[in-house]
Design an enzyme around this catalytic site. Sequence first.
Site: not given
Length: 269
Positions: A33-34, A111, A163, A176, A179
Amino acid sequence: MSLPDHPDIPAAADTAQAAHHPSLQGRHVFVTGGATGIGAAVVAAFARQGARVAFVDVAAQAAEALSQQLAAEGHARPWWRTVDVKDIGALQAAIADATAALGDVGVLVNNVASDDRHTLESVTPDYFDERMAVNQRPALFAVQAVVPGMRRLGGGSVINFGSIGWQTKNPDYPCYAIAKSSVHGLTRGLAASLGKDRIRINTLTPGWVMTERQVRLWLDAAGEQEIAHNQCLPDKLLPHHVASMVLFLASDDSAMCTAQEFVVDGGWT
């Protein structure tokens, strides 16, 4: 025609006073996810340290813009490929091809994520599986793919992104939250076995980071008040603040840090 500067990374002049980590020079770093958000800031930070950077993302235009911007600054052009991380075979093939191009991966940054909002009532089994396929599954299989190379190198660093969303009981994305809470289990569940080969694995937990996407979709007057109320520090949390912690955890400066959570949230939690 040149592409515009990437919205999620500061200009090189703005990072001139950033810490320098000599151990990252020439190290192969792989980021999932860069192309956008925090991931783009991480890719840029490593490129500016002289690392050999590879990344995957579904956002090809943003990936090319980032690559062009870093090359224009005089850094090695990052290796990148368009990959949907739900396809584990494609993800692991990209890691193998990046390894063939740049050498064994010494740093893995897990990420990639998607915090799309949803309610409990709306979740179907297919939607749940799709959310796990983006936010949970790729991390383990990326680790699986890079560990042989890290063993050949004599060590490495895996940085898993958590997160604060589930820790602050955000009600807007239960899948989310599931996860992201599991990231701690992945980190601590692998630390002992990987540690025997001097492979460190840690969780980096960001707060509410003001990426272009977050500002566009979610930041309103109520959000501004929430930040002011919950953060101890008054400044906006930006992608490059998180990237600075990633650099530390990737570098030899964190040689004895593993199985831990490092929080960058302005004091929110």
